[in-house]
Design a protein around this motif. Structure first.
Motif, PDB file in Angstrom:
ATOM      1  N   GLY A  62      26.761  77.884 -11.709  1.00 17.16           N
ATOM      2  CA  GLY A  62      26.490  76.831 -10.890  1.00 17.16           C
ATOM      3  C   GLY A  62      27.651  76.411  -9.714  1.00 17.16           C
ATOM      4  O   GLY A  62      27.259  76.499  -8.629  1.00 17.16           O
ATOM      5  N   ASN A  63      28.618  76.235 -10.107  1.00 19.69           N
ATOM      6  CA  ASN A  63      29.590  75.722  -9.185  1.00 19.69           C
ATOM      7  C   ASN A  63      31.100  75.689  -9.891  1.00 19.69           C
ATOM      8  O   ASN A  63      31.186  75.298 -10.963  1.00 19.69           O
ATOM      9  CB  ASN A  63      29.312  74.445  -8.675  1.00 19.69           C
ATOM     10  N   GLU A  64      32.201  76.174  -9.179  1.00 17.37           N
ATOM     11  CA  GLU A  64      33.411  76.190  -9.625  1.00 17.37           C
ATOM     12  C   GLU A  64      34.286  74.937  -9.661  1.00 17.37           C
ATOM     13  O   GLU A  64      35.254  74.852 -10.058  1.00 17.37           O
ATOM     14  CB  GLU A  64      34.300  77.136  -9.109  1.00 17.37           C
ATOM     15  N   TYR A  65      33.603  74.006  -9.011  1.00 12.48           N
ATOM     16  CA  TYR A  65      34.293  72.858  -8.747  1.00 12.48           C
ATOM     17  C   TYR A  65      34.387  71.649  -9.695  1.00 12.48           C
ATOM     18  O   TYR A  65      35.401  70.945  -9.737  1.00 12.48           O
ATOM     19  CB  TYR A  65      33.975  72.116  -7.541  1.00 12.48           C
ATOM     20  N   VAL A  66      33.573  71.573 -10.384  1.00 13.86           N
ATOM     21  CA  VAL A  66      33.388  70.627 -11.375  1.00 13.86           C
ATOM     22  C   VAL A  66      32.504  70.805 -12.805  1.00 13.86           C
ATOM     23  O   VAL A  66      31.731  71.941 -12.719  1.00 13.86           O
ATOM     24  CB  VAL A  66      32.501  69.223 -10.788  1.00 13.86           C
ATOM     25  N   ASN A  67      32.682  70.305 -14.029  1.00 12.19           N
ATOM     26  CA  ASN A  67      32.138  70.513 -15.154  1.00 12.19           C
ATOM     27  C   ASN A  67      30.885  69.386 -15.278  1.00 12.19           C
ATOM     28  O   ASN A  67      31.037  68.338 -14.611  1.00 12.19           O
ATOM     29  CB  ASN A  67      33.108  70.526 -16.331  1.00 12.19           C
ATOM     30  N   PRO A  68      30.147  69.650 -16.266  1.00  9.87           N
ATOM     31  CA  PRO A  68      28.910  68.748 -16.241  1.00  9.87           C
ATOM     32  C   PRO A  68      29.549  67.114 -16.435  1.00  9.87           C
ATOM     33  O   PRO A  68      28.603  66.313 -16.385  1.00  9.87           O
ATOM     34  CB  PRO A  68      28.124  69.190 -17.550  1.00  9.87           C
ATOM     35  N   ASP A  69      30.521  67.051 -17.301  1.00 15.58           N
ATOM     36  CA  ASP A  69      31.151  65.691 -17.698  1.00 15.58           C
ATOM     37  C   ASP A  69      31.951  65.161 -16.461  1.00 15.58           C
ATOM     38  O   ASP A  69      32.656  63.972 -16.728  1.00 15.58           O
ATOM     39  CB  ASP A  69      32.017  65.725 -18.927  1.00 15.58           C
ATOM     40  N   GLY A  70      31.912  65.902 -15.523  1.00 15.93           N
ATOM     41  CA  GLY A  70      33.167  65.427 -14.325  1.00 15.93           C
ATOM     42  C   GLY A  70      34.211  65.669 -14.170  1.00 15.93           C
ATOM     43  O   GLY A  70      35.043  65.600 -13.257  1.00 15.93           O
ATOM     44  N   THR A  71      34.720  66.686 -15.341  1.00 15.27           N
ATOM     45  CA  THR A  71      35.945  67.110 -15.353  1.00 15.27           C
ATOM     46  C   THR A  71      36.152  68.227 -14.219  1.00 15.27           C
ATOM     47  O   THR A  71      35.194  69.033 -14.318  1.00 15.27           O
ATOM     48  CB  THR A  71      36.385  67.504 -16.647  1.00 15.27           C
ATOM     49  N   PRO A  72      37.208  68.184 -13.286  1.00 17.36           N
ATOM     50  CA  PRO A  72      37.139  69.403 -12.360  1.00 17.36           C
ATOM     51  C   PRO A  72      37.584  70.478 -12.885  1.00 17.36           C
ATOM     52  O   PRO A  72      38.212  70.491 -13.984  1.00 17.36           O
ATOM     53  CB  PRO A  72      37.869  68.724 -11.437  1.00 17.36           C
ATOM     54  N   ARG A  73      37.220  71.694 -12.399  1.00 16.84           N
ATOM     55  CA  ARG A  73      37.862  72.859 -12.588  1.00 16.84           C
ATOM     56  C   ARG A  73      39.233  72.802 -12.933  1.00 16.84           C
ATOM     57  O   ARG A  73      39.715  72.287 -11.930  1.00 16.84           O
ATOM     58  CB  ARG A  73      37.103  74.039 -11.957  1.00 16.84           C
ATOM     59  N   GLY A  74      39.877  73.532 -13.737  1.00 13.00           N
ATOM     60  CA  GLY A  74      41.281  73.412 -13.780  1.00 13.00           C
ATOM     61  C   GLY A  74      41.660  73.612 -15.320  1.00 13.00           C
ATOM     62  O   GLY A  74      40.994  74.182 -16.082  1.00 13.00           O
ATOM     63  N   TYR A  75      43.040  73.242 -15.582  1.00 10.92           N
ATOM     64  CA  TYR A  75      43.378  73.645 -17.089  1.00 10.92           C
ATOM     65  C   TYR A  75      44.548  72.677 -17.403  1.00 10.92           C
ATOM     66  O   TYR A  75      44.998  71.611 -16.542  1.00 10.92           O
ATOM     67  CB  TYR A  75      44.221  74.671 -17.028  1.00 10.92           C
ATOM     68  N   LEU A  76      44.827  72.326 -18.797  1.00 19.56           N
ATOM     69  CA  LEU A  76      45.684  71.337 -19.205  1.00 19.56           C
ATOM     70  C   LEU A  76      47.174  71.973 -19.192  1.00 19.56           C
ATOM     71  O   LEU A  76      47.422  73.128 -19.586  1.00 19.56           O
ATOM     72  CB  LEU A  76      45.482  70.827 -20.583  1.00 19.56           C
ATOM     73  N   VAL A  77      48.089  71.130 -18.608  1.00 17.90           N
ATOM     74  CA  VAL A  77      49.490  71.578 -18.835  1.00 17.90           C
ATOM     75  C   VAL A  77      50.431  70.652 -19.808  1.00 17.90           C
ATOM     76  O   VAL A  77      50.346  69.437 -19.722  1.00 17.90           O
ATOM     77  CB  VAL A  77      50.200  71.248 -17.332  1.00 17.90           C
ATOM     78  N   MET A  78      50.750  71.419 -20.834  1.00 21.10           N
ATOM     79  CA  MET A  78      51.313  70.898 -21.941  1.00 21.10           C
ATOM     80  C   MET A  78      52.854  71.047 -21.691  1.00 21.10           C
ATOM     81  O   MET A  78      53.344  72.148 -21.524  1.00 21.10           O
ATOM     82  CB  MET A  78      50.999  71.514 -23.326  1.00 21.10           C
ATOM     83  N   SER A  79      53.578  69.953 -22.165  1.00 26.94           N
ATOM     84  CA  SER A  79      55.195  70.064 -22.211  1.00 26.94           C
ATOM     85  C   SER A  79      55.674  69.668 -23.465  1.00 26.94           C
ATOM     86  O   SER A  79      55.551  68.618 -24.038  1.00 26.94           O
ATOM     87  CB  SER A  79      55.707  69.202 -21.074  1.00 26.94           C
ATOM     88  N   ALA A  80      56.420  70.631 -24.088  1.00 26.42           N
ATOM     89  CA  ALA A  80      57.180  70.423 -25.350  1.00 26.42           C
ATOM     90  C   ALA A  80      58.440  70.064 -25.023  1.00 26.42           C
ATOM     91  O   ALA A  80      59.124  70.699 -24.541  1.00 26.42           O
ATOM     92  CB  ALA A  80      57.010  71.745 -26.215  1.00 26.42           C
ATOM     93  N   SER A  81      59.127  69.070 -25.745  1.00 22.85           N
ATOM     94  CA  SER A  81      60.553  68.625 -25.670  1.00 22.85           C
ATOM     95  C   SER A  81      60.886  68.628 -27.242  1.00 22.85           C
ATOM     96  O   SER A  81      60.691  67.428 -27.670  1.00 22.85           O
ATOM     97  CB  SER A  81      61.023  67.359 -24.769  1.00 22.85           C
TER      98      SER A  81
END
Length: 337
Positions: free
Chosen positions: A198-217
């Motif tokens: 349908g569309n690359e800008y948003v998921n059905p729950d409203g989360t925008p297209r993208g990814y999670l950035v995890m940082s480990a220290s």
């Protein structure tokens, strides 16, 4: 990814939680070529659509195209202080109802995990990456569609810090601490390319297209959401929409709506990575705070998207139940004076 990775310091790794393709392994080469240009090690989890169930009735044969490109479906390795485990939890089963998959772990995979974990002290921080959603807030997801999920949770429940990352549902659902465990937390991540077909800008729950950035220290893990709506990836849907949603800043962790946006006198906020361990969100106006309550009706941006397509006579059959607003666990509302 090519634009963002250079902004990070220290070693950088990538992880895909499965469903690279929807029925043809010919795209694996194109996908791998694109990832190579990012210049970081990239790990992959096999998804149910990466099991080519039309080729065989035997699950081990259905995954041969995957293993020929990406290697074994189950493996473990060390990244910094973390022990990382990738596992296949999708099983081709053509006898199962009208959908040829069950979710969970084959017996030999449970045996393999038990041996792998036997080498680790209980305070070793662990990250586990799977495709299907086999852990919920109240423990393992069980029933006719699932296999050995309770055994899986039993093996990890006594470790101090276990982060289980899953995909499959096409939405963000940060479950957080799993009841009945010492330190297991579970998280479901939305599609990086937005709603299917349908569309690359948003998921059905409203989360925008993208990814999670995890940082480990050391042994500590933190994360934030990175939206790709503002970047230049080409639009793939049937008709380009004209939403202001796609102009949101890449670092935004939520989207808020003013009074009357929804047609009422509430302020709404969609907090993409909220989980139940967090405090109740509050809207602050001047010196006054207004506690918000969880609302699970719909996300306005996704409703606008669906309405736009339907006004153009487009209602793709591939969107299925994603063509209606989906209930969520990270949307809040409050009435203000």
């Amino acid at each position: 990814l090519r634009n963002t990775v250079p902004s990070f310091s220290g070693p950088v790794y990538g992880m895909c939680l499965g469903d690279i393709t929807y029925g043809s392994d010919k795209f694996y080469a194109q996908y791998s070529f694109g990832l190579e240009s990012v210049g970081i090690p990239f790990y992959n989890v096999i998804g149910n659509h990466d099991h080519f169930h039309r080729r065989s009735d035997i699950d081990d044969e259905c995954v041969l195209p995957w293993e020929a490109v990406f290697g074994p479906r189950n493996c473990s390795f060390e990244l910094g202080k973390f022990h990382c485990i990738i596992m296949d939890n999708c099983i081709v089963d053509k006898e199962h109802a009208d959908y040829p998959f069950r979710y969970g772990f084959e017996d030999e995979f449970i045996d393999w995990l038990a041996q792998d974990l036997s080498y680790l002290p209980k305070d070793k921080p662990i990250m586990i990456f799977t495709h299907a959603n086999v852990i919920g807030e109240n423990g393992a997801v069980t029933g006719n569609d699932y296999y050995n999920t309770d055994d899986f949770l039993e093996l990890i429940k006594d470790f101090d810090n276990v982060y289980v990352w899953m995909g499959h549902l096409h939405l963000n659902k940060f479950i957080g601490k799993v009841s009945g465990t010492k330190g297991v937390e579970a998280f479901i991540l939305a599609r990086s390319t937005g709603v299917i077909e349908g569309n690359e800008y948003v998921n059905p729950d409203g989360t925008p297209r993208g990814y999670l950035v995890m940082s480990a220290s050391g042994r500590n893990l933190t994360w934030k959401y990175h939206s790709t709506m503002v970047e230049s990836a080409p639009f793939r849907g049937p008709e380009t929409p004209v939403f202001n949603l796609k102009t949101q800043n890449a670092d935004a962790q939520m989207r808020a709506w003013s009074r009357w946006d929804y047609g009422d006198d509430y302020v709404y906020a969609n907090i993409y990575t909220w989980d139940n361990q967090w405090q109740t969100p509050q809207l602050r106006i001047g010196g006054q705070s207004y506690p918000m309550v969880k609302d699970c009706i719909y996300d306005l941006s996704y409703r606008e998207l669906v309405s736009f397509y339907r006004s153009k006579g487009i209602d793709s059959s591939l969107m299925g139940d994603y063509a209606v607003p989906r209930n969520r666990t990270h949307h809040f509302m409050v009435r203000v004076p």
